[in-house]
Design a protein around this motif. Structure first.
Motif, PDB file in Angstrom:
ATOM      1  N   ILE A  26     -26.760 -60.328  26.096  1.00 20.10           N
ATOM      2  CA  ILE A  26     -25.588 -59.463  26.194  1.00 20.10           C
ATOM      3  C   ILE A  26     -25.301 -59.325  27.691  1.00 20.10           C
ATOM      4  N   THR A  33     -22.901 -62.571  24.098  1.00 21.14           N
ATOM      5  CA  THR A  33     -21.751 -61.705  23.851  1.00 21.14           C
ATOM      6  C   THR A  33     -21.599 -60.730  25.014  1.00 21.14           C
ATOM      7  N   SER A  34     -20.446 -60.109  25.061  1.00 13.82           N
ATOM      8  CA  SER A  34     -20.172 -59.109  26.088  1.00 13.82           C
ATOM      9  C   SER A  34     -19.475 -57.924  25.438  1.00 13.82           C
ATOM     10  N   ILE A  35     -19.892 -56.733  25.802  1.00 14.22           N
ATOM     11  CA  ILE A  35     -19.323 -55.513  25.220  1.00 14.22           C
ATOM     12  C   ILE A  35     -18.618 -54.714  26.306  1.00 14.22           C
ATOM     13  N   GLN A  88     -26.332 -53.493  19.259  1.00 15.34           N
ATOM     14  CA  GLN A  88     -25.314 -54.108  20.123  1.00 15.34           C
ATOM     15  C   GLN A  88     -25.015 -55.549  19.715  1.00 15.34           C
ATOM     16  N   ASP A 134     -22.403 -55.658  16.957  1.00  9.46           N
ATOM     17  CA  ASP A 134     -21.086 -55.066  17.216  1.00  9.46           C
ATOM     18  C   ASP A 134     -19.988 -56.001  16.725  1.00  9.46           C
ATOM     19  N   ALA A 175     -17.310 -56.331  20.821  1.00 10.46           N
ATOM     20  CA  ALA A 175     -18.062 -57.469  21.369  1.00 10.46           C
ATOM     21  C   ALA A 175     -17.182 -58.704  21.436  1.00 10.46           C
TER      22      ALA A 175
END
Length: 687
Positions: free
Chosen positions: A564, A585-587, A646, A649, A653
């Motif tokens: 992440i 992924t990136s949140i 997370q 998500d 995300a």
């Protein structure tokens, strides 16, 4: 080392991150006031991007040319062209989103008006308001040959460029800095008739409305016009080691370099007439138009981070009241609580008050003998510093390491160092060689005739303000081996020639890279032997090529890597034969994701670490950073579960892929899950 093509350029990746911020501004599911605030965050991020990233790229071009490395210069210029193309695209998207947000605000009877939309009543009210509240803060700079405009401009300020026209005379020019340090940029106009409609005007427009009041009696004019602009400078500076002066004096001199550094960007109102633009360009000594970027009427949009909600409460995110940790509240003192069991807090879900209370109690506890703490960024009004001063008044030894080179907090930290020194605190001004970025605090108490240490290891700064909007882990422990190694870190800062052997902590620049590589290689060995293997990683930035290579090797060995990454990511997942087993992924959501966490499956006996260090070369090799193992099994599982939430998500995300085009994670048949909200409820259920 792999070929260059398998590393995504970090600068373009950073722009991809800021595009995710812009997506939040565009997302109609977000409350309308939060959307306009995300525009402010996007703008603030872009300012820093130019101060740091673009400035660095420009320096590299000059260095390559100076060294005669033409191919490297060509490659870097090509990167700069790609950056500029992406910035133009994002700027166009920004303007469209802003227009859409204005329409959205109107649906809730909130109208942002400009000087051309005012009724006679509103004009009269604003002119009186200007005379009584704003004019006292206005100090125009009348431009002539002796005025060096570059030296006069504040990098963080917003300006109006004023053309003063008089028939049969040459046009004169002036600049006016918006007084946003002294007052809000947003002015709510009292209702003329209906109280239902709320009208907000920016101070930019009020000043433009009242230009004649500012200059009347001082210069002759027939008419005037004004357009906004702002400059962004190179944030880098050099420290002269040859001059015999204190580190504070050197830093103060270095800060002056930033104030007069060449602008790397000038943003201006696209409606500014060409003659005015040419004159501005000449006065700013810009050699080409490469650094000039046209935009809307309002510059320095970062002020919109503080856009006021003048409507109903549902126009912004509902509050998530910070959680009181029973692991602290069930005990009389913080020391009793920590002695009972290691405690893990996760801000802003938990109250940062638990840490400030830990320091406050240490300040007057008769058993406490010594407090050690390092400062990178603290709040403007820091309760922590106040408590440390109280501790000195109570006869305790207090040692504070202050990092004077915390980017954009240098001046504040210089002042803090003086304040604490005057109060009797032993202030250590970092290290000339390495930035101090660790988040350590050690409190030493006398218990039954022995000195016992209580230590704190964190991923975020000791800052009451950011602890409300940044997610970060804090570990409190009475583990004496960890505490002793934390004290060794303080010794390392003060006595760098003394090298202790760290068994538990990952300490940059001594052993962090090596320890991480050993952990990755163990996962590779486990995978080769058919044992459970896997790596889960959460960082702000993943750009260090050596560590990326290690993850590529792990993927090739069959190790599943889940990451992440909030910001820059140079690793490219799903390259055939190289990274098929890596997903990233990136949140981006209401809180800024800030922790650095590593989980290694370790054949079914997970090893979990929290750290102050991102996976960047500077963090591994050029800073003092600390990664701490989590030994308590309950806390291990808590961190693992938070990461699992997370990774599930389905709302906030985005997938980081080879193109970094920020596609949202596909929900499929899974339920909607917004990890930041889900984590809050999870942590609350543990209390």
């Amino acid at each position: 080392m792999y070929p260059e093509q398998i590393y995504y350029p970090k600068e373009l990746s950073w722009l991809s991150f800021n595009e995710r911020v812009l997506q939040e501004a565009a997302d109609k599911h977000n409350p309308i006031v939060e959307r306009i605030r995300f525009l402010g965050i996007f703008s603030s991020n872009m300012d820093e991007f130019y101060r740091v990233r673009v400035a660095e790229v420009k320096r590299q071009i000059y260095i390559h040319l100076e060294e005669g490395n033409e191919q490297a210069a060509v490659n870097t210029k090509l990167l700069m062209e790609k950056i500029q193309q992406k910035v133009i695209t994002l700027t166009e998207s920004f303007e469209k989103v802003y227009d859409d947000v204005l329409i959205g605000l109107k649906r809730y009877n909130i109208h942002i008006v400009d000087k051309n939309q005012l009724t006679p009543y509103q004009q009269e009210w604003l002119i009186n308001y200007f005379k009584n509240k704003i004019l006292r803060h206005i100090a125009p700079i009348l431009l002539h040959k002796k005025v060096n405009l570059v030296d006069r401009l504040n990098d963080f300020g917003t300006y109006l460029y004023v053309a003063i026209h008089k028939k049969d005379r040459a046009t004169k020019y002036a600049t006016i800095e918006l007084p946003t340090e002294a007052m809000s940029r947003f002015i709510q106009i009292p209702p003329e008739k209906s109280r239902k409609k709320k009208h907000i005007i920016l101070i930019d427009d009020v000043i433009q409305l009242c230009l004649n009041i500012i200059f009347k009696g001082f210069v002759e004019f027939d008419e005037m016009e004004a357009y906004s602009f702002k400059v962004t400078r190179d944030s880098e500076y050099s420290i002269n080691d040859e001059i015999d002066e204190s580190f504070v004096e050197k830093m103060s001199e270095s800060m002056k370099q930033r104030l007069i550094a060449e602008p790397v960007r000038v943003i201006y109102d696209a409606d500014m007439p060409l003659e005015m633009l040419k004159n501005l360009k000449k006065r700013l000594k810009i050699s080409s138009f490469d650094s000039l970027i046209a935009g809307g009427a309002y510059r320095n949009f970062k002020d919109f981070i503080g856009f006021p909600n003048v409507g109903r409460s549902y126009l912004e995110n509902p509050a998530l009241p910070a959680i009181n940790s029973r692991h602290f509240t069930d005990f009389d003192t913080a020391f009793d609580a920590i002695a009972h069991k290691d405690i893990l807090l996760y801000y802003p879900y938990h109250r940062f008050l638990h840490f400030t209370e830990f320091v406050r109690q240490a300040a007057f506890d008769p058993s406490v003998k010594h407090i050690r703490l390092n400062i990178y960024r603290v709040a403007t009004k820091s309760r922590i510093v106040s408590s440390l001063i109280d501790a000195v008044d109570n006869g305790k030894t207090v040692t504070v390491v202050v990092e004077l080179r915390a980017r954009f907090d240098e001046e504040a930290n210089i002042e803090w160092s003086k304040t604490m020194t005057d109060a009797g605190i032993r202030v250590v001004l970092g290290s000339p060689s390495f930035k101090i970025h660790s988040k350590l605090c050690v409190v030493s108490r006398e218990e039954k005739g022995e000195l016992v240490h209580y230590s704190h290891f964190g991923t975020g700064n000791f800052n009451e303000k950011t602890a409300k909007i940044y997610t970060d882990f804090s570990l409190f422990t009475r583990n004496q081996e960890l505490a002793q190694e934390a004290i060794w870190v303080f010794d390392l800062i003060q006595l760098p020639y003394r090298r202790n052997k760290f068994q538990h902590l990952q300490v940059s620049p001594l052993n962090a890279r090596t320890k991480i590589q050993i952990l990755v290689r163990q996962e590779i060995q486990n995978a080769n032997e058919g044992l459970p293997s896997g790596i889960t990683l959460k960082v702000n930035n993943l750009v260090d090529q050596q560590l990326i290579d290690d993850l590529y090797r792990a993927s090739q060995a069959g190790v599943k890597v889940k990451a992440i990454v909030r910001g820059m990511c140079s690793l490219i997942p799903n390259i055939p034969g190289i990274s098929e087993n890596i997903t990233i992924t990136s949140i981006v959501d209401r809180f800024l994701e800030h922790p650095r966490v590593m989980v290694f499956t370790n054949a079914g006996q997970p090893k979990v670490f929290i750290s102050s260090a991102d996976w960047m070369g500077r963090n591994m090799d050029n800073r003092i950073e600390v990664g701490c193992p989590i030994y308590d099994n309950d806390l291990k599982q808590q961190i693992i579960h938070i990461l699992e939430i997370q990774l599930k998500d389905t709302i906030k995300a985005r997938v980081i892929d080879a193109e970094q085009i920020n596609k949202y994670v596909k929900r499929g048949n899974r339920k909607k899950l917004r990890s930041q909200v889900e984590i809050y409820h999870y942590l609350k259920s543990l209390e």
